[in-house]
Design an enzyme around this catalytic site. Structure first.
Site, PDB file in Angstrom:
ATOM      1  N   HIS A  96     -27.328  -0.053  36.132  1.00 29.25           N
ATOM      2  CA  HIS A  96     -27.544  -1.020  37.213  1.00 29.25           C
ATOM      3  C   HIS A  96     -26.211  -1.409  37.840  1.00 29.25           C
ATOM      4  O   HIS A  96     -25.148  -1.180  37.259  1.00 29.25           O
ATOM      5  CB  HIS A  96     -28.218  -2.296  36.677  1.00 29.25           C
ATOM      6  CG  HIS A  96     -29.695  -2.147  36.441  1.00 29.25           C
ATOM      7  ND1 HIS A  96     -30.211  -1.659  35.260  1.00 29.25           N
ATOM      8  CD2 HIS A  96     -30.767  -2.416  37.244  1.00 29.25           C
ATOM      9  CE1 HIS A  96     -31.543  -1.642  35.342  1.00 29.25           C
ATOM     10  NE2 HIS A  96     -31.897  -2.083  36.524  1.00 29.25           N
ATOM     11  N   LYS A 105     -25.421  -7.302  37.656  1.00 27.68           N
ATOM     12  CA  LYS A 105     -26.581  -7.600  36.804  1.00 27.68           C
ATOM     13  C   LYS A 105     -26.134  -8.341  35.551  1.00 27.68           C
ATOM     14  O   LYS A 105     -25.173  -7.935  34.891  1.00 27.68           O
ATOM     15  CB  LYS A 105     -27.320  -6.310  36.437  1.00 27.68           C
ATOM     16  CG  LYS A 105     -28.570  -6.600  35.608  1.00 27.68           C
ATOM     17  CD  LYS A 105     -29.500  -5.414  35.534  1.00 27.68           C
ATOM     18  CE  LYS A 105     -30.695  -5.695  34.635  1.00 27.68           C
ATOM     19  NZ  LYS A 105     -31.560  -6.793  35.130  1.00 27.68           N
ATOM     20  N   GLY A 116     -34.499  -5.623  31.487  1.00 32.29           N
ATOM     21  CA  GLY A 116     -35.871  -5.938  31.093  1.00 32.29           C
ATOM     22  C   GLY A 116     -36.747  -4.694  31.101  1.00 32.29           C
ATOM     23  O   GLY A 116     -37.618  -4.529  30.235  1.00 32.29           O
TER      24      GLY A 116
HETATM   25  P1  NAD Z   1     -29.348 -12.731  42.196  1.00 33.42           P
HETATM   26  O1  NAD Z   1     -28.279 -13.206  41.270  1.00 33.42           O
HETATM   27  O2  NAD Z   1     -28.950 -11.985  43.441  1.00 33.42           O
HETATM   28  O3  NAD Z   1     -30.255 -13.983  42.670  1.00 33.42           O
HETATM   29  C1  NAD Z   1     -30.635 -15.041  41.788  1.00 33.42           C
HETATM   30  C2  NAD Z   1     -31.354 -16.143  42.566  1.00 33.42           C
HETATM   31  O4  NAD Z   1     -31.712 -17.178  41.639  1.00 33.42           O
HETATM   32  C3  NAD Z   1     -30.545 -16.820  43.670  1.00 33.42           C
HETATM   33  O5  NAD Z   1     -31.402 -17.117  44.782  1.00 33.42           O
HETATM   34  C4  NAD Z   1     -30.130 -18.166  43.042  1.00 33.42           C
HETATM   35  O6  NAD Z   1     -29.975 -19.219  43.993  1.00 33.42           O
HETATM   36  C5  NAD Z   1     -31.327 -18.441  42.153  1.00 33.42           C
HETATM   37  N1  NAD Z   1     -30.966 -19.353  41.060  1.00 33.42           N
HETATM   38  C6  NAD Z   1     -29.938 -19.240  40.195  1.00 33.42           C
HETATM   39  N2  NAD Z   1     -29.935 -20.285  39.338  1.00 33.42           N
HETATM   40  C7  NAD Z   1     -30.990 -21.036  39.673  1.00 33.42           C
HETATM   41  C8  NAD Z   1     -31.514 -22.250  39.166  1.00 33.42           C
HETATM   42  N3  NAD Z   1     -30.965 -22.891  38.122  1.00 33.42           N
HETATM   43  N4  NAD Z   1     -32.643 -22.733  39.750  1.00 33.42           N
HETATM   44  C9  NAD Z   1     -33.226 -22.073  40.799  1.00 33.42           C
HETATM   45  N5  NAD Z   1     -32.762 -20.932  41.314  1.00 33.42           N
HETATM   46  C10 NAD Z   1     -31.649 -20.437  40.766  1.00 33.42           C
HETATM   47  O7  NAD Z   1     -30.311 -11.827  41.325  1.00 33.42           O
HETATM   48  P2  NAD Z   1     -31.310 -10.630  41.758  1.00 33.42           P
HETATM   49  O8  NAD Z   1     -30.591  -9.341  41.732  1.00 33.42           O
HETATM   50  O9  NAD Z   1     -32.063 -11.030  42.991  1.00 33.42           O
HETATM   51  O10 NAD Z   1     -32.291 -10.618  40.492  1.00 33.42           O
HETATM   52  C11 NAD Z   1     -33.011 -11.790  40.136  1.00 33.42           C
HETATM   53  C12 NAD Z   1     -33.823 -11.492  38.878  1.00 33.42           C
HETATM   54  O11 NAD Z   1     -34.820 -10.505  39.173  1.00 33.42           O
HETATM   55  C13 NAD Z   1     -33.020 -10.928  37.697  1.00 33.42           C
HETATM   56  O12 NAD Z   1     -33.559 -11.455  36.501  1.00 33.42           O
HETATM   57  C14 NAD Z   1     -33.261  -9.424  37.796  1.00 33.42           C
HETATM   58  O13 NAD Z   1     -33.110  -8.755  36.547  1.00 33.42           O
HETATM   59  C15 NAD Z   1     -34.697  -9.427  38.244  1.00 33.42           C
HETATM   60  N6  NAD Z   1     -35.161  -8.212  38.932  1.00 33.42           N
HETATM   61  C16 NAD Z   1     -36.447  -7.828  38.660  1.00 33.42           C
HETATM   62  C17 NAD Z   1     -36.991  -6.747  39.320  1.00 33.42           C
HETATM   63  C18 NAD Z   1     -38.435  -6.377  39.056  1.00 33.42           C
HETATM   64  O14 NAD Z   1     -38.962  -5.417  39.657  1.00 33.42           O
HETATM   65  N7  NAD Z   1     -39.131  -7.132  38.184  1.00 33.42           N
HETATM   66  C19 NAD Z   1     -36.236  -6.018  40.238  1.00 33.42           C
HETATM   67  C20 NAD Z   1     -34.926  -6.425  40.493  1.00 33.42           C
HETATM   68  C21 NAD Z   1     -34.409  -7.545  39.846  1.00 33.42           C
END
Ligand code: NAD
Length: 242
Positions: free
Chosen positions: A151, A155, A161
């Protein structure tokens, strides 16, 4: 919660992140049957973006009514969101990885009252890969099983996950998978599941080249979740129309 209006009203949680921005962009381009009524992030810089009201996490209690929350945030942001969904009788489609066992148990409990779905990966390809891994592990008893995930460098959790979900699938069929994690450049997400026997090797690989696949999967799941009612649903249940 009864679907008494046509469009599924969405709350996008983690709105400023890589995934949240992708979900919002697709919605702004137009997703039939979905309307974003609120975007929540840690500290939004504007009150309204593309017609969508923006909320800070401390303002969560004040968001308008919604049918389903789509969550791509961090584990520390998860508990207040789940509590909000329960209080509002709304559904939750979460893709946030690294949740604790207690948070997974809270999701199970919430499923008695509201529709919930957690998926480490919202792509159709990974849903199929999970099934293939379980079948391969069952057929290749005694072979080494190794899962290598790559990744982007931002990340936070490792193994991913998705790697853990694939490992659980192999484990259900008797394998004892080992994990390796690479963090490199801007890679959206790659998973290799490798079975190695004496003199031969089977490799199953999934490569995501665009976050749009995860966002589209989450939007599809959210719309279908609303129609299903309370329960802890799996992605494969929702990819099949009711
Ligand atoms: P990122 O770091 O770019 O974004 C995180 C977001 O969470 C931001 O909007 C931030 O403001 C918010 N945030 C952080 N702390 C917070 C808090 N205390 N309260 C509320 N909001 C808060 O991350 P990303 O790359 O967008 O990934 C987010 C999550 O999704 C990760 O856990 C990642 O592993 C997961 N993900 C899952 C999939 C899937 O298909 N399930 C795909 C990609 C990413």
């Amino acid at each position: 919660m009864g679907p008494n209006h046509d469009s599924t009203r969405l709350l996008v949680h983690g709105a400023s992140g890589r995934m949240g921005r992708t979900v919002l962009r697709l919605c702004a381009e137009g997703v039939p049957g979905c309307t974003v009524v609120a975007a929540v992030s840690r500290s939004p810089s504007q009150r309204v973006v593309d017609g969508v009201p923006q909320f800070a996490v401390r303002e969560l209690a004040g968001v308008p009514d919604f049918d389903v929350a789509i969550d791509f945030s961090l584990p520390e942001a998860f508990d207040p969101l789940l509590a909000l969904c329960r209080a509002r009788g709304a559904g939750l489609a979460s893709g946030t990885t690294g949740l604790s066992d207690a948070q997974q148990a809270a999701l199970d409990a919430a499923g008695t009252a509201i529709p919930v779905l957690w998926a480490a990966n919202f792509s159709l390809g990974v849903a199929v890969l999970e099934d293939l891994v379980e079948r391969a592990a069952a057929a290749l008893a005694g072979w080494d099983c190794d899962i290598v995930e790559t990744h982007h460098v931002q990340k936070k959790d490792a193994p991913s996950g998705t790697a853990l979900v694939l490992g659980a699938a192999a484990g259900r069929a008797g394998a004892s998978p080992r994990f390796a994690s690479l963090r490199a450049g801007d890679v959206v997400g790659e998973h290799l599941v490798q079975f190695t026997g004496a003199g031969e090797r089977l490799e199953l690989v999934h490569r995501a080249t665009s976050r749009d696949v995860f966002a589209r999967g989450a939007l599809l799941a959210a719309a279908r979740l609303r129609a299903r009612g309370p329960g802890r649903w799996r992605l494969r249940d929702l990819f099949q129309p009711a």
